[in-house]
Design a protein around this motif. Structure first.
Motif, mmCIF file in Angstrom:
data_model
loop_
_atom_site.group_PDB
_atom_site.id
_atom_site.type_symbol
_atom_site.label_atom_id
_atom_site.label_comp_id
_atom_site.label_asym_id
_atom_site.label_seq_id
_atom_site.Cartn_x
_atom_site.Cartn_y
_atom_site.Cartn_z
ATOM 1 N N LEU A 8 0.632 -1.328 -0.208
ATOM 2 C CA LEU A 8 0.330 0.067 -0.051
ATOM 3 C C LEU A 8 0.748 1.164 -0.427
ATOM 4 C CD1 LEU A 8 -2.408 -1.002 2.604
ATOM 5 C CD2 LEU A 8 -2.546 -1.428 0.243
ATOM 6 N N VAL A 9 0.665 2.140 -0.572
ATOM 7 C CA VAL A 9 1.455 3.400 -0.817
ATOM 8 C C VAL A 9 0.818 4.535 -0.672
ATOM 9 C CG1 VAL A 9 2.156 4.844 -2.556
ATOM 10 C CG2 VAL A 9 3.294 2.646 -2.666
ATOM 11 N N ILE A 10 0.230 5.123 0.434
ATOM 12 C CA ILE A 10 -0.217 6.059 0.502
ATOM 13 C C ILE A 10 -0.128 7.852 -0.325
ATOM 14 C CG2 ILE A 10 -1.906 7.062 2.395
ATOM 15 C CD1 ILE A 10 -2.558 3.862 1.375
ATOM 16 N N GLY A 11 -0.983 8.388 -1.167
ATOM 17 C CA GLY A 11 -0.096 9.372 -1.570
ATOM 18 C C GLY A 11 0.649 9.502 -2.923
ATOM 19 N N LEU A 32 -2.070 2.056 -4.876
ATOM 20 C CA LEU A 32 -1.813 4.190 -4.444
ATOM 21 C C LEU A 32 -3.319 4.511 -4.135
ATOM 22 C CD1 LEU A 32 0.787 5.883 -5.816
ATOM 23 C CD2 LEU A 32 -1.539 6.461 -5.781
ATOM 24 N N ALA A 33 -3.333 4.933 -3.014
ATOM 25 C CA ALA A 33 -4.150 5.843 -2.236
ATOM 26 C C ALA A 33 -4.184 7.244 -2.318
ATOM 27 C CB ALA A 33 -4.874 4.868 -1.269
ATOM 28 N N THR A 129 -8.822 7.445 -6.553
ATOM 29 C CA THR A 129 -8.576 8.503 -6.149
ATOM 30 C C THR A 129 -9.074 8.813 -4.998
ATOM 31 O OG1 THR A 129 -10.213 9.241 -8.505
ATOM 32 C CG2 THR A 129 -7.265 9.969 -7.553
ATOM 33 N N ASN A 130 -9.866 10.011 -4.729
ATOM 34 C CA ASN A 130 -10.737 10.056 -3.239
ATOM 35 C C ASN A 130 -10.586 8.897 -2.257
ATOM 36 O OD1 ASN A 130 -12.482 12.226 -3.892
ATOM 37 N ND2 ASN A 130 -13.240 10.651 -5.631
ATOM 38 N N ASP A 162 2.637 10.653 2.318
ATOM 39 C CA ASP A 162 1.083 11.730 2.580
ATOM 40 C C ASP A 162 1.576 13.182 2.487
ATOM 41 O OD1 ASP A 162 1.862 10.410 4.940
ATOM 42 O OD2 ASP A 162 0.191 10.179 5.154
ATOM 43 N N GLY A 163 3.388 13.054 2.055
ATOM 44 C CA GLY A 163 3.951 14.272 2.041
ATOM 45 C C GLY A 163 4.168 14.933 3.536
#
Ligand SMILES: Cc1cc2nc3c(=O)[nH]c(=O)nc-3n(C[C@H](O)[C@H](O)[C@H](O)COP(=O)(O)OP(=O)(O)OC[C@H]3O[C@@H](n4cnc5c(N)ncnc54)[C@H](O)[C@@H]3O)c2cc1C
Length: 389
Positions: A8-11, A32-33, A129-130, A162-163
């Motif tokens: 899982l990649v978040i961002g 990727l979410a 996305t979303n 996620d920055g």
């Protein structure tokens, strides 16, 4: 928890996209979410050093990246008050031979589009996305991300890309908000034909002044002109999508030389970023969960390497997951390989900020120290970055 082998990649910023690509190229399946309704990048130009171009080559996207890039002639530092040239590093054949790849400038949206297309085409990558992640969990068999809509995503490892305002970091480190530095950036892009001809430089030019600087360079094969004006301010708004106050900008830049004044006068509408970073940390992984890019080591932009470090992180992480015996040891090794280099970028970025923003006698010391500095020596002072990994 599940035995789902997906990562899982978040961002879905530059870091998340390159991580997905690097992992998929190692044969991993990736989900990727991204929280936004669409993939994209807010902002203007990016400087991309040879260390990052090397990564794009390894990731198989160097050709589309070259197509959208601009290759500047020099890196130039000038004094914003008297316009004296302080340093010039030619980005010529010698520079390319020295580091193996050129120095480029690229519109963020263009780069992001190239990376998104490469991910979308890859059969091992699912893009969502979303999909805002609000919580993460793990046990010895896997990880789970909980989304705002109540969905549960399961996988074998989770990467928080996620920055600056990372939710995943909150779970891993819980060390609060990033540091307000007191610097803000106003950024704008305009068509090249709107720039007065005598100011259309093919170089990356940084005009250094007291508590401020203006940087500019061409973008998109030279069709666009990117400007970033940075100064010390007391604004603390969170977020990136805010309009700047031109009055404050012009007030701060009072007294700069004619060239800088003319360039600033070309823009009516600026976007503003409140600049933040964090003190570097040695560890940013916990079991099967790790961080990457700004989530792990948010950095001021004075060395123009924040996105570059995210891309290098992505490559290193994928390589470790490919070679280590299990996920937790891969993440520990990834973090060990990345923490010193990224901390050096974070800490030196602050120092370069001080050098650029010097005033009074410190400005005079800067001029004296840089006077007569050979271009090759100036270039070599960045070799630790541009040699790459
Ligand atoms: C003024 C300025 C100039 C810069 N210039 C340069 C430069 O010239 N060269 C350079 O290399 N770097 C530069 N940088 C730094 C660079 O912009 C960043 O380091 C880089 O964009 C970080 O990428 P990232 O993918 O880690 O994070 P981000 O780009 O922030 O991406 C994070 C993504 O995660 C998503 N997200 C956040 N939370 C969630 C959640 N809970 N669930 C799902 N999705 C989520 C966000 O919507 C976003 O898409 C500059 C920065 C600034 C401010």
């Amino acid at each position: 928890m599940s035995d789902n082998e997906e990562i899982l990649v978040i961002g879905g910023g530059i870091g998340g996209m390159t991580a997905a690509l690097a992992l998929a190229r190692q044969g991993r399946s990736v989900l990727l979410a991204e929280q936004a309704p669409e993939f994209g990048e807010v902002g203007a130009g990016l400087q991309v050093g040879p260390n990052v171009m090397r990564m794009f080559d390894r990731l198989g996207v160097i050709e589309p990246v070259r197509d959208i890039a601009f290759f500047p002639d020099n890196l130039i530092l000038r004094d914003a008050l008297d316009s004296a040239e302080l340093v010039r590093i030619p980005l010529d054949r010698e520079f390319r031979d020295r580091f193996g790849y050129p120095y480029a400038t690229i519109h963020r949206a263009d780069l992001h589009a190239v990376l998104t297309a490469a991910c979308a085409e890859h059969p091992q990558i699912r893009l969502r996305t979303n999909c805002k992640v609000v919580g993460v969990e793990q046990d010895e068999r896997g990880v789970r991300a909980l989304t705002e809509s109540g969905e549960e995503l399961a996988g074998t490892a989770l990467i928080g890309a996620d920055g600056l305002w990372s939710t995943v970091r909150e779970h891993v480190l819980g060390d609060g908000e990033p540091r307000v530095t007191g610097h803000v950036a106003y950024r704008a892009v305009l068509p090249m034909e709107e720039v007065p001809e005598h100011l259309r430089s093919n170089s990356v030019v940084l005009w250094a002044g007291p508590d401020l600087h203006l940087a500019h360079y061409p973008l998109r094969r030279g069709e666009l002109f990117n400007m970033g004006a940075i100064f010390h301010s007391h604004r603390y708004q969170r977020g990136a999508n805010v309009f700047g106050d031109p009055e404050e900008l012009h007030e701060q830049f009072k007294g700069v030389c004619g060239e800088v004044e003319t360039l600033l006068g070309k823009i009516d509408e600026w976007r503003m970023w409140v600049l933040r970073d964090r003190d570097p940390v040695e560890h940013w992984s916990k079991g099967r969960i790790t961080l990457l890019g700004d989530a792990a080591h948010p950095t001021l932009q004075y060395l123009a390497q924040g996105a570059g470090m995210a891309v290098e992180d992505a490559w290193t992480l994928a390589a470790q997951l490919d070679s280590a015996p299990d996920v937790p040891s891969a993440l520990r090794e990834y973090e060990r390989l990345r923490s010193v280099r990224t901390a050096r970028v974070t800490l030196l970025s602050r120092l370069y900020g001080e050098l650029y923003h010097a005033s009074g006698v410190t400005r005079a010391v800067r001029a004296q120290m840089l006077e007569g500095w050979p271009a090759a020596a100036a270039r070599e002072s960045f070799a630790w970055i541009y040699n790459g990994i």
